[in-house]
Design a protein around this motif. Structure first.
Motif, PDB file in Angstrom:
ATOM      1  N   LEU A  54      44.542  16.103  15.452  1.00 41.89           N
ATOM      2  CA  LEU A  54      44.436  15.571  13.854  1.00 41.89           C
ATOM      3  C   LEU A  54      45.206  14.523  13.853  1.00 41.89           C
ATOM      4  O   LEU A  54      44.420  14.026  13.380  1.00 41.89           O
ATOM      5  CB  LEU A  54      44.708  16.644  13.033  1.00 41.89           C
ATOM      6  N   LEU A  55      46.170  14.092  14.621  1.00 44.39           N
ATOM      7  CA  LEU A  55      47.148  13.080  14.555  1.00 44.39           C
ATOM      8  C   LEU A  55      46.380  12.533  15.552  1.00 44.39           C
ATOM      9  O   LEU A  55      45.989  10.692  14.945  1.00 44.39           O
ATOM     10  CB  LEU A  55      48.452  13.714  14.644  1.00 44.39           C
ATOM     11  N   ALA A  56      46.041  12.779  16.751  1.00 46.07           N
ATOM     12  CA  ALA A  56      45.488  11.297  17.169  1.00 46.07           C
ATOM     13  C   ALA A  56      43.532  11.058  17.057  1.00 46.07           C
ATOM     14  O   ALA A  56      43.855   9.937  16.603  1.00 46.07           O
ATOM     15  CB  ALA A  56      44.397  12.133  18.563  1.00 46.07           C
ATOM     16  N   VAL A  57      43.160  12.086  16.331  1.00 47.24           N
ATOM     17  CA  VAL A  57      41.859  12.018  15.767  1.00 47.24           C
ATOM     18  C   VAL A  57      42.236  10.296  13.772  1.00 47.24           C
ATOM     19  O   VAL A  57      41.113   9.534  13.885  1.00 47.24           O
ATOM     20  CB  VAL A  57      41.196  12.860  15.139  1.00 47.24           C
ATOM     21  N   LEU A 234      65.091  15.394   7.005  1.00 45.99           N
ATOM     22  CA  LEU A 234      63.695  14.626   7.305  1.00 45.99           C
ATOM     23  C   LEU A 234      62.771  14.258   6.416  1.00 45.99           C
ATOM     24  O   LEU A 234      62.667  14.533   4.827  1.00 45.99           O
ATOM     25  CB  LEU A 234      63.303  15.528   8.363  1.00 45.99           C
ATOM     26  N   LEU A 235      61.632  13.508   7.168  1.00 41.02           N
ATOM     27  CA  LEU A 235      60.280  13.404   6.241  1.00 41.02           C
ATOM     28  C   LEU A 235      59.071  14.729   5.953  1.00 41.02           C
ATOM     29  O   LEU A 235      59.150  15.708   7.538  1.00 41.02           O
ATOM     30  CB  LEU A 235      59.580  12.093   6.390  1.00 41.02           C
ATOM     31  N   VAL A 236      59.084  15.598   4.941  1.00 39.13           N
ATOM     32  CA  VAL A 236      57.859  15.842   5.025  1.00 39.13           C
ATOM     33  C   VAL A 236      56.152  15.181   5.720  1.00 39.13           C
ATOM     34  O   VAL A 236      56.207  14.539   4.633  1.00 39.13           O
ATOM     35  CB  VAL A 236      58.005  16.616   4.095  1.00 39.13           C
ATOM     36  N   LEU A 237      55.637  15.250   6.707  1.00 37.06           N
ATOM     37  CA  LEU A 237      54.664  13.980   6.885  1.00 37.06           C
ATOM     38  C   LEU A 237      53.374  15.288   6.649  1.00 37.06           C
ATOM     39  O   LEU A 237      52.776  14.439   5.582  1.00 37.06           O
ATOM     40  CB  LEU A 237      54.499  14.540   8.201  1.00 37.06           C
ATOM     41  N   SER A 238      53.144  16.470   6.146  1.00 39.64           N
ATOM     42  CA  SER A 238      52.021  16.666   5.605  1.00 39.64           C
ATOM     43  C   SER A 238      52.003  18.075   5.763  1.00 39.64           C
ATOM     44  O   SER A 238      53.065  19.233   6.593  1.00 39.64           O
ATOM     45  CB  SER A 238      50.720  16.743   6.641  1.00 39.64           C
ATOM     46  N   GLN A 239      51.555  18.469   4.707  1.00 40.94           N
ATOM     47  CA  GLN A 239      51.439  20.534   4.358  1.00 40.94           C
ATOM     48  C   GLN A 239      49.757  20.798   4.469  1.00 40.94           C
ATOM     49  O   GLN A 239      49.453  20.340   3.567  1.00 40.94           O
ATOM     50  CB  GLN A 239      52.030  20.734   2.781  1.00 40.94           C
ATOM     51  N   LEU A 240      49.631  21.134   5.653  1.00 38.78           N
ATOM     52  CA  LEU A 240      48.110  21.063   6.340  1.00 38.78           C
ATOM     53  C   LEU A 240      47.418  22.526   5.596  1.00 38.78           C
ATOM     54  O   LEU A 240      48.351  23.684   5.673  1.00 38.78           O
ATOM     55  CB  LEU A 240      47.857  21.565   7.215  1.00 38.78           C
ATOM     56  N   PRO A 241      46.224  23.006   5.051  1.00 39.57           N
ATOM     57  CA  PRO A 241      45.930  24.215   4.416  1.00 39.57           C
ATOM     58  C   PRO A 241      44.886  24.896   5.834  1.00 39.57           C
ATOM     59  O   PRO A 241      45.443  23.989   6.708  1.00 39.57           O
ATOM     60  CB  PRO A 241      44.868  24.036   3.181  1.00 39.57           C
ATOM     61  N   THR A 247      38.597  24.864  11.210  1.00 40.41           N
ATOM     62  CA  THR A 247      38.594  26.018  12.841  1.00 40.41           C
ATOM     63  C   THR A 247      36.780  26.424  13.407  1.00 40.41           C
ATOM     64  O   THR A 247      37.086  25.796  14.591  1.00 40.41           O
ATOM     65  CB  THR A 247      38.785  27.416  11.748  1.00 40.41           C
ATOM     66  N   ALA A 248      36.550  26.256  12.090  1.00 40.16           N
ATOM     67  CA  ALA A 248      35.048  25.927  12.602  1.00 40.16           C
ATOM     68  C   ALA A 248      34.791  24.710  13.334  1.00 40.16           C
ATOM     69  O   ALA A 248      34.139  24.697  14.363  1.00 40.16           O
ATOM     70  CB  ALA A 248      34.229  26.172  11.974  1.00 40.16           C
ATOM     71  N   ALA A 249      35.164  24.060  13.272  1.00 35.25           N
ATOM     72  CA  ALA A 249      35.166  22.814  13.995  1.00 35.25           C
ATOM     73  C   ALA A 249      35.942  22.383  15.565  1.00 35.25           C
ATOM     74  O   ALA A 249      35.516  22.132  16.531  1.00 35.25           O
ATOM     75  CB  ALA A 249      35.626  21.367  13.231  1.00 35.25           C
ATOM     76  N   VAL A 250      37.218  23.118  15.649  1.00 35.97           N
ATOM     77  CA  VAL A 250      38.046  23.119  16.576  1.00 35.97           C
ATOM     78  C   VAL A 250      37.180  24.358  17.341  1.00 35.97           C
ATOM     79  O   VAL A 250      37.115  23.658  18.979  1.00 35.97           O
ATOM     80  CB  VAL A 250      38.690  23.133  16.182  1.00 35.97           C
ATOM     81  N   ASP A 251      36.251  25.135  17.110  1.00 35.19           N
ATOM     82  CA  ASP A 251      36.167  26.161  17.864  1.00 35.19           C
ATOM     83  C   ASP A 251      34.176  25.109  18.297  1.00 35.19           C
ATOM     84  O   ASP A 251      34.015  25.337  19.591  1.00 35.19           O
ATOM     85  CB  ASP A 251      34.699  27.185  17.111  1.00 35.19           C
ATOM     86  N   PHE A 258      35.415  16.421  11.994  1.00 36.73           N
ATOM     87  CA  PHE A 258      35.749  16.607  10.918  1.00 36.73           C
ATOM     88  C   PHE A 258      36.476  15.882   9.690  1.00 36.73           C
ATOM     89  O   PHE A 258      37.086  14.921  10.404  1.00 36.73           O
ATOM     90  CB  PHE A 258      36.449  17.780  10.965  1.00 36.73           C
ATOM     91  N   GLU A 259      35.580  15.854   8.096  1.00 31.81           N
ATOM     92  CA  GLU A 259      36.581  14.179   7.716  1.00 31.81           C
ATOM     93  C   GLU A 259      37.986  14.962   7.080  1.00 31.81           C
ATOM     94  O   GLU A 259      37.489  16.674   6.736  1.00 31.81           O
ATOM     95  CB  GLU A 259      35.626  14.013   6.136  1.00 31.81           C
ATOM     96  N   PHE A 260      38.845  14.490   7.234  1.00 35.32           N
ATOM     97  CA  PHE A 260      39.812  15.176   6.466  1.00 35.32           C
ATOM     98  C   PHE A 260      41.028  14.372   6.055  1.00 35.32           C
ATOM     99  O   PHE A 260      40.417  12.837   6.554  1.00 35.32           O
ATOM    100  CB  PHE A 260      40.484  15.875   7.498  1.00 35.32           C
ATOM    101  N   ASN A 261      41.914  14.131   5.059  1.00 39.59           N
ATOM    102  CA  ASN A 261      42.377  13.577   5.191  1.00 39.59           C
ATOM    103  C   ASN A 261      43.960  13.685   5.330  1.00 39.59           C
ATOM    104  O   ASN A 261      45.406  13.305   4.402  1.00 39.59           O
ATOM    105  CB  ASN A 261      42.949  13.208   3.487  1.00 39.59           C
ATOM    106  N   TYR A 262      44.254  14.688   5.544  1.00 41.82           N
ATOM    107  CA  TYR A 262      45.753  15.329   5.630  1.00 41.82           C
ATOM    108  C   TYR A 262      47.059  14.428   6.373  1.00 41.82           C
ATOM    109  O   TYR A 262      47.765  15.265   6.018  1.00 41.82           O
ATOM    110  CB  TYR A 262      45.743  16.285   6.366  1.00 41.82           C
ATOM    111  N   MET A 263      45.890  13.721   7.152  1.00 45.17           N
ATOM    112  CA  MET A 263      46.825  12.667   7.908  1.00 45.17           C
ATOM    113  C   MET A 263      47.669  11.622   7.607  1.00 45.17           C
ATOM    114  O   MET A 263      47.720  10.942   8.506  1.00 45.17           O
ATOM    115  CB  MET A 263      46.834  12.934   9.198  1.00 45.17           C
ATOM    116  N   ASP A 264      46.812  11.545   6.191  1.00 38.20           N
ATOM    117  CA  ASP A 264      46.946   9.861   6.039  1.00 38.20           C
ATOM    118  C   ASP A 264      48.370   9.671   5.809  1.00 38.20           C
ATOM    119  O   ASP A 264      49.203   8.620   6.143  1.00 38.20           O
ATOM    120  CB  ASP A 264      46.085   9.673   4.663  1.00 38.20           C
ATOM    121  N   ASP A 265      49.481  10.367   5.127  1.00 37.43           N
ATOM    122  CA  ASP A 265      51.016   9.619   4.652  1.00 37.43           C
ATOM    123  C   ASP A 265      51.828   9.901   6.021  1.00 37.43           C
ATOM    124  O   ASP A 265      52.789   8.508   6.396  1.00 37.43           O
ATOM    125  CB  ASP A 265      51.603  11.043   3.983  1.00 37.43           C
TER     126      ASP A 265
END
Length: 277
Positions: A54-57, A234-241, A247-251, A258-265
């Protein structure tokens, strides 16, 4: 004094004053890597590889050229998430990473094995040597951010990565369980011993969002990540659901679609933390 072989367990020399970064290996002569970020965990099974993906993407979507070094030699999973089935190529002096559909450079032991299901039954020194080769022999060309998916724990191979690669910082991955304090503490203290900055914590499997009402349900109990982060400053970078669609996208090998905004912060924090280095 005899020449150092980097095996501290068999060494009688007093190296307490030695800078851990003095063991840094030189990259491939033609590599150009601006920032190296390790993704670590104090134990296995917390979703460290998915966080790396997710970070790389997320960084790639911001226009950065990213790479992923899959240093988890005995549990490689990065190629699967990106749908990569081709093998890495090379010549007498260079190994070339495989590019994902959207131009992320990836190197993993599964790209070198004849069959991706073949087990890697190697002892620690051989595994550590392979990780070094992923740095010294692989051509990482014009990479803005190289993310290193590290094996769990604080043993031989993580130590090799900490000592051999010029890490600009690490991201610690954990889950919302009572073990979180101990897990984070081990990773943070190892990083401190190696003089490597901890950029923050990502809590995976933090909650499930109800598809009907949108309520966040804490499946593994209430999160304590903010308190733990405060404990270690430390900082909390993200809390992922927990997201079945992710999971289906990874598989399906479609993590880049996969569209996501979990890693914006997380992206903003990491950018700010390392841009002045």
């Amino acid at each position: 004094m005899s020449e150092c072989n980097h095996d501290c367990s068999s060494c009688s020399s007093n190296c307490s004053d030695r800078d851990p970064k003095s063991f840094i290996e030189k990259p491939h002569p033609d590599s150009n890597i601006k920032k190296v970020i390790g993704v670590v965990s104090g134990k296995g099974g917390v979703g460290k590889s998915m966080v790396t993906d997710l970070l790389a993407v997320a960084f790639s979507r911001k226009g950065y050229h990213c790479g992923i070094m899959d240093a988890d030699i005995t549990g490689p999973s990065i190629p699967k998430a990106f749908g990569i089935t081709e093998k890495a190529m090379g010549n007498a002096t260079t190994i070339f990473p495989v590019k994902s559909k959207k131009n992320i450079d990836i190197m993993s032991i599964n790209l070198l094995l004849e069959n991706e299901t073949d087990p890697v039954i190697w002892r620690g020194p051989v595994i550590a040597g392979t990780v070094k080769q992923f740095w010294t022999d692989v051509l990482w060309e014009n990479v803005d951010y190289l993310f290193v998916d590290m094996p769990p724990g604080t043993g031989d191979v993580p130590l090799t990565v900490f000592q051999s690669l010029p890490l600009d910082g690490i991201v610690v991955v954990t889950t919302p369980q009572d073990l979180v304090s101990m897990i984070v503490g081990k990773a943070v203290k190892m990083a401190e011993m190696m003089n490597i900055p901890v950029l923050g914590i990502v809590e995976n499997m933090s909650y499930v969002e109800c598809p009907d009402c949108g309520k966040k349900i804490s499946v593994f109990g209430e999160s304590h990540v903010k308190e733990i982060a405060a404990q270690y400053d430390l900082l909390v970078l993200s809390q992922l659901p927990i997201n079945p669609n992710l999971t289906a996208a990874v598989d399906a090998g479609a993590i880049e679609d996969f569209e996501f905004n979990y890693m914006d912060d997380a992206v903003k924090i990491i950018e700010n933390a390392v841009q002045g280095d």
